[in-house]
Design a protein around this motif. Structure first.
Motif, PDB file in Angstrom:
ATOM      1  N   LEU A   1       3.098   9.020  36.507  1.00 18.06           N
ATOM      2  CA  LEU A   1       2.596   9.926  37.493  1.00 18.06           C
ATOM      3  C   LEU A   1       2.022   9.186  38.512  1.00 18.06           C
ATOM      4  N   ARG A   2       1.093   8.142  38.126  1.00 15.00           N
ATOM      5  CA  ARG A   2       0.154   7.499  39.173  1.00 15.00           C
ATOM      6  C   ARG A   2       1.304   6.906  40.290  1.00 15.00           C
ATOM      7  N   ARG A   3       2.518   6.497  39.900  1.00 16.54           N
ATOM      8  CA  ARG A   3       3.554   5.900  40.783  1.00 16.54           C
ATOM      9  C   ARG A   3       4.215   6.701  41.270  1.00 16.54           C
ATOM     10  N   ALA A   4       4.292   8.100  41.119  1.00 16.31           N
ATOM     11  CA  ALA A   4       5.368   8.931  41.684  1.00 16.31           C
ATOM     12  C   ALA A   4       5.031   9.332  43.148  1.00 16.31           C
ATOM     13  N   GLY A   5       3.817   8.764  43.529  1.00 20.40           N
ATOM     14  CA  GLY A   5       3.558   9.263  44.930  1.00 20.40           C
ATOM     15  C   GLY A   5       3.528  10.790  45.297  1.00 20.40           C
TER      16      GLY A   5
END
Lengths: 300, 271
Positions: free
Chosen positions: A93-97
């Motif tokens: 989720l952190r990398r989902a932008g």
């Protein structure tokens, strides 16, 4: 009256609801329960004092042993799998932008599903003959077990089902991850740290407080597991005993003794047994945390 | 390249977490012979399941009971927890620290320990088979919400309150006309959290409710599961239709109050 005296009075007046509630619904009942646990009480005749008889009976009761084993076994499977999955999801989720809001919703909606609806749904999804879970496993050539009828697979099945509601833990981890300073990752990268080493030496220490909190809270909740298992395997038409026993968790047993058999004294003794188990496990976790948990700033 | 991996991962997550919902709604619209077929779309399409379960059990009564109990529980929890939290946040008095420690300690107490004696108390009051025990305890504040709202009140600028005090505002005025409006985001968190908790709870309705006319939706759904599900009449399409009915209000509540839920979940963890 002095200013501070007036302030004391006002403060205590605001606290009054809690004080009354604490006496009536926490402290009072605890003392009452302690006394009841030393009696035989069926709500028809007055409580009869029997000393430690209930505790002796509980220690010798096979169903208590079964319930305790089921509960600890379930907790030992459930808590680590929740935490590992939640960590993975939070990282993703952190990398989902910009899309993270949508995925957070996807993860959180199962948390909103009433547990009884969840139970009804997963009785079918986990069904051994034609459930969707086994159909999915079948795509990869695995023959899935009878999750809802094979006593060996009922608890793993409940764990699989519980993973669907991992969203609230994942959201907590996501919040913790966003608080880890990015400079630390840059510094680690400059030192040539691999992604695993970055996770091990930057991410984990950065969020260890949150991980520890969720371990403690999830463990306490898991040791009191009731609703989904009760909805699936107990109730008006109890299923065959083999299946029921595999899902007989401690609080379910307590509930049946108290409100099924009206053995209020015995159930009170069972409650104190659970209290002791939870207290011991929590103390062990607190001790361990002193070695592994790093807090940011506020602890010196 | 890395982004592709992330999006592939998110797609898998969406399918894994979304599919059971899809399956539930789809299966609730299938006829009896096809409930188990895992087909993505219900064919034949049988919306009649909803009518059938609606006629078989008093769903509307249960929804009404859940709404009433939920609103009472949420309102009581919000008002009382705000009062207590304000008391802890704004006033100095002897024993404040230890008392707050007791509040926090009660969060750790397993509910099972007080389940039997509290039931006996309501029984002694003659209320053990009514809906009162489902919400009335909330009139006395609840530890997690007190903790959460205390954080909110502590975050408000003290000078504003001191100035109002100098102007002669009493403690009650400070609470109702200053603290409450400023703490609105926190109050909403408490309200929606407790509404959700009351709407989904099965334990208390199992203990206290005997009359099907008094059932809340989860208790009613359990009765539907017992009657039409495994060991019952094996009319799963009805169980699933009722499950959808119980789930939809919570999904709507979440979509409306999403950020409050997330905020509440995150505040759960304040070291």
């Amino acid at each position: 009256m002095t200013v501070s005296g007036r302030e004391s009075r006002a403060g205590l007046l605001f606290l009054l609801p809690w004080v009354v509630g604490f006496l009536a619904f926490t402290a009072g009942p605890m003392l009452f329960s302690l006394w009841l646990s030393l009696t035989h009480y069926d709500m028809l005749k007055p409580p009869a004092f029997v000393g430690l008889e209930n505790y002796r009976e509980a220690l010798a009761d096979d169903r208590v042993g079964t319930a305790l084993w089921n509960t600890v076994f379930f907790t030992a499977l459930h808590v680590p799998s929740q935490i590992v999955l939640a960590l993975g999801l939070a990282g993703l989720l952190r990398r989902a932008g910009r899309g993270s809001g949508f995925f957070r919703t996807v993860l959180y909606l199962p948390v909103m599903t009433p547990p009884v609806a969840l139970a009804a749904m997963f009785l079918l999804l986990l069904n051994g003959q034609n459930g969707a879970v086994n159909a999915f496993l079948g795509w990869f050539g695995f023959q899935g077990p009878n999750w809802t009828t094979d006593p060996a697979w009922i608890k793993p099945g409940l764990v699989v089902m519980s993973l669907w509601t991992v969203g609230s833990t994942a959201v907590l981890y996501l919040a913790a991850l966003t608080r880890v300073p990015l400079e630390r990752y840059e510094a680690a990268r400059l030192d040539g740290a691999s992604p695993w080493r970055q996770f091990r030496h930057v991410t984990l220490p950065g969020i260890s407080g949150t991980v520890y909190f969720t371990v403690v809270v999830n463990t306490i909740a898991s040791l009191q597991v009731f609703t989904e298992a009760y909805a699936m395997f107990f109730g008006a038409r109890a299923k065959a005993s083999a299946e029921g026993d595999a899902a007989l968790f401690y609080v379910i047993h307590l509930f049946q003794e108290a409100f099924g058999s009206l053995r209020m004294g015995y159930a009170s003794a069972l409650a104190w047994g659970l209290f002791a188990v939870i207290a011991v496990i929590t103390v062990v976790q607190v001790r361990l945390s002193r070695r592994y948990v790093h807090y940011e700033g506020d602890r010196s | 390249m890395k982004r592709v991996g992330v999006w592939a991962g998110l797609l898998v997550v969406t399918l894994a977490f979304g599919y059971p919902f899809w399956w539930l709604v789809s299966a609730s619209l299938k006829d009896r012979a096809h409930v188990f077929d895992n087909a993505l779309l219900p064919r034949p399409f049988s919306p009649g399941n909803y009518v059938e379960v609606w006629q078989a059990v008093p769903l509307l009564t249960w929804i009404g009971n859940s709404v009433a109990v939920g609103l009472a529980a949420a309102t009581a929890a919000t008002v009382s927890s705000a009062l207590v939290a304000f008391g802890f946040a704004m006033f100095r008095f002897p024993g404040r620290g230890p008392l707050f420690g007791v509040v926090l300690a009660t969060m750790m107490l397993p509910a099972a320990v007080t389940m039997v004696p509290v039931y006996l108390e309501w029984h002694a009051l003659g209320l053990a088979t009514t809906q009162v025990p489902l919400w009335a305890q909330n009139l006395f504040g609840s530890a997690f919400y007190i903790f959460l709202l205390r954080q909110f009140f502590l975050g408000l600028p003290r000078e504003v309150f001191d100035a109002a005090k100098v102007d002669g505002a009493n403690a009650w005025r400070l609470f109702t006309s200053m603290a409450l409006p400023l703490a609105k985001p926190g109050l909403i968190v408490v309200f929606v959290f407790e509404l959700k908790a009351a709407w989904t709870d099965l334990v208390k309705p199992l203990i206290y409710l005997r009359e099907p006319q008094l059932y809340t939706l989860p208790r009613g759904l359990k009765a539907v599961l017992d009657r039409f599900g495994e060991g019952g009449e094996e009319q799963w399409e009805l169980v699933l239709a009722a499950s959808v009915v119980a789930t939809v209000p919570m999904v709507l509540l979440f979509l409306v109050a999403q950020r409050h839920f997330v905020r509440g979940t995150v505040t759960q963890h304040v070291e």
